[in-house]
Scaffold this motif. Sequence first.
Motif, short mmCIF file in Angstrom:
data_model
loop_
_atom_site.label_atom_id
_atom_site.label_comp_id
_atom_site.label_asym_id
_atom_site.label_seq_id
_atom_site.Cartn_x
_atom_site.Cartn_y
_atom_site.Cartn_z
N ILE A 31 27.78 20.49 -37.44
CA ILE A 31 29.57 20.29 -37.29
C ILE A 31 29.97 19.87 -38.44
O ILE A 31 30.50 20.38 -38.94
CB ILE A 31 29.68 18.26 -37.31
CG1 ILE A 31 28.78 18.62 -34.88
CG2 ILE A 31 30.37 17.94 -36.71
CD1 ILE A 31 28.64 17.69 -34.04
N ARG A 32 29.20 18.79 -39.23
CA ARG A 32 29.86 18.75 -41.07
C ARG A 32 28.64 17.42 -41.48
O ARG A 32 27.29 17.11 -40.77
CB ARG A 32 31.37 17.59 -40.85
CG ARG A 32 30.95 16.62 -40.36
CD ARG A 32 32.00 15.41 -40.49
NE ARG A 32 33.56 16.18 -39.88
CZ ARG A 32 32.97 16.25 -38.52
NH1 ARG A 32 32.62 14.81 -38.30
NH2 ARG A 32 34.03 16.34 -37.28
N GLU A 33 28.36 17.65 -42.54
CA GLU A 33 27.20 16.82 -43.70
C GLU A 33 28.56 16.39 -44.59
O GLU A 33 29.37 16.90 -45.26
CB GLU A 33 26.23 17.47 -43.84
CG GLU A 33 26.76 18.92 -45.20
CD GLU A 33 25.82 19.76 -45.27
OE1 GLU A 33 24.10 19.71 -44.55
OE2 GLU A 33 25.37 20.04 -46.35
N VAL A 34 27.97 15.01 -45.29
CA VAL A 34 27.93 14.05 -46.33
C VAL A 34 27.03 13.74 -47.50
O VAL A 34 25.88 14.11 -47.13
CB VAL A 34 28.49 12.69 -45.89
CG1 VAL A 34 30.69 13.79 -45.58
CG2 VAL A 34 28.14 12.11 -45.61
N THR A 35 26.80 13.87 -48.61
CA THR A 35 26.01 13.56 -49.99
C THR A 35 26.75 12.11 -49.74
O THR A 35 27.33 10.89 -50.47
CB THR A 35 25.99 14.05 -50.78
OG1 THR A 35 26.03 15.73 -50.29
CG2 THR A 35 24.96 14.01 -51.69
N LEU A 36 25.67 11.44 -49.41
CA LEU A 36 25.52 9.42 -49.68
C LEU A 36 24.32 9.31 -51.16
O LEU A 36 23.82 9.86 -51.76
CB LEU A 36 24.76 8.75 -48.91
CG LEU A 36 25.63 9.35 -47.29
CD1 LEU A 36 24.39 9.16 -46.27
CD2 LEU A 36 26.54 8.83 -46.89
N SER A 37 24.97 8.26 -51.82
CA SER A 37 24.43 8.25 -53.48
C SER A 37 24.04 6.39 -53.66
O SER A 37 25.09 5.95 -52.92
CB SER A 37 25.82 8.88 -54.35
OG SER A 37 25.58 10.13 -54.97
N TYR A 38 23.41 5.92 -54.03
CA TYR A 38 22.72 4.81 -54.53
C TYR A 38 23.89 4.18 -55.70
O TYR A 38 23.92 4.73 -56.48
CB TYR A 38 21.36 4.81 -54.99
CG TYR A 38 21.03 3.35 -54.62
CD1 TYR A 38 20.87 2.27 -53.62
CD2 TYR A 38 21.00 2.24 -55.72
CE1 TYR A 38 20.39 0.95 -53.64
CE2 TYR A 38 21.40 1.20 -56.11
CZ TYR A 38 20.70 0.50 -54.90
OH TYR A 38 19.92 -0.82 -55.26
N TYR A 39 24.31 3.28 -54.76
CA TYR A 39 24.88 1.93 -55.06
C TYR A 39 24.92 0.61 -55.88
O TYR A 39 24.92 0.17 -55.08
CB TYR A 39 26.78 1.66 -54.29
CG TYR A 39 27.72 1.19 -55.29
CD1 TYR A 39 27.87 1.52 -56.60
CD2 TYR A 39 27.79 0.08 -55.03
CE1 TYR A 39 29.21 0.82 -57.19
CE2 TYR A 39 29.19 -0.85 -55.58
CZ TYR A 39 29.80 -0.21 -56.79
OH TYR A 39 30.62 -1.42 -57.27
N SER A 40 24.40 0.85 -56.70
CA SER A 40 23.51 -0.45 -57.00
C SER A 40 24.86 -2.30 -56.93
O SER A 40 24.06 -2.68 -56.25
CB SER A 40 23.13 -0.52 -58.81
OG SER A 40 24.32 -1.16 -59.36
N GLY A 41 25.50 -1.91 -56.78
CA GLY A 41 26.01 -3.20 -56.62
C GLY A 41 26.31 -4.18 -55.40
O GLY A 41 26.36 -4.83 -55.41
N THR A 42 25.61 -2.73 -54.46
CA THR A 42 25.82 -3.13 -53.35
C THR A 42 24.37 -2.65 -52.35
O THR A 42 23.59 -3.78 -52.07
CB THR A 42 26.73 -3.32 -51.79
OG1 THR A 42 27.07 -1.05 -51.91
CG2 THR A 42 28.48 -3.15 -52.31
N GLY A 43 23.50 -2.01 -53.59
CA GLY A 43 22.09 -1.95 -52.66
C GLY A 43 22.54 -0.60 -51.73
O GLY A 43 21.57 -1.30 -50.80
N ASN A 44 23.21 0.17 -51.37
CA ASN A 44 23.53 0.46 -49.89
C ASN A 44 23.94 2.21 -51.01
O ASN A 44 24.26 2.60 -52.16
CB ASN A 44 24.22 -0.04 -49.31
CG ASN A 44 25.81 -0.26 -50.02
OD1 ASN A 44 26.02 0.93 -50.12
ND2 ASN A 44 26.63 -0.75 -48.75
#
Length: 175
Positions: free
Chosen positions: A133-146
């Motif tokens: 269907i679709r895809e996205v790329t998620l990167s680590y964000y140290s400010g929130t830890g997600n």
Amino acid sequence: MTLPSVPPLSLSEVAAELRAGAGLDMAYEGVKRLAGVSRLATSVSMSQLLGKTRPYWGAVDAGVLGADYGFSGVAFVGALVPQIDAYLGNVQIRQFMTSTYGGLVQTTLVFASDPGFRNDIKARLLDNDFGFIREVTLSYYSGTGNWRTPELAAGSPAATLFTGTGSFQLDLIKL
């Protein structure tokens, strides 16, 4: 482990990659998913499995968190099964959602505790026949830890995974 990228490849190696027991056959749903073919496919060849790695595989039911959220926005939250997988260090996935607010959209993945890696994660949404269907790329964000996509204009394919409610399949792949 990743399957060998050149022959020979044995069914026992495929079974080990899938964390499946003895007696695995090529018609098994997991073999089709690993090969990247539809659940409806009638055959899978060993060559389609060369170089493949089993990532996190789950089922996800996306539902609406709220229709008046933030700046008159909406969040589609995915309830994942399983929430814990060895591929992601056996750390529970607490939340996975696409939020639209104030003309911006972002997809966020939250673990219950630190999974011990900082790789980008590709989230690939599939239909229940394993069709893309679709895809996205998620990167680590140290400010929130997600892990999250950048905030982009609402509807942006680079930040939008869920666009509505429904039942889907999900692959999470560490890059």
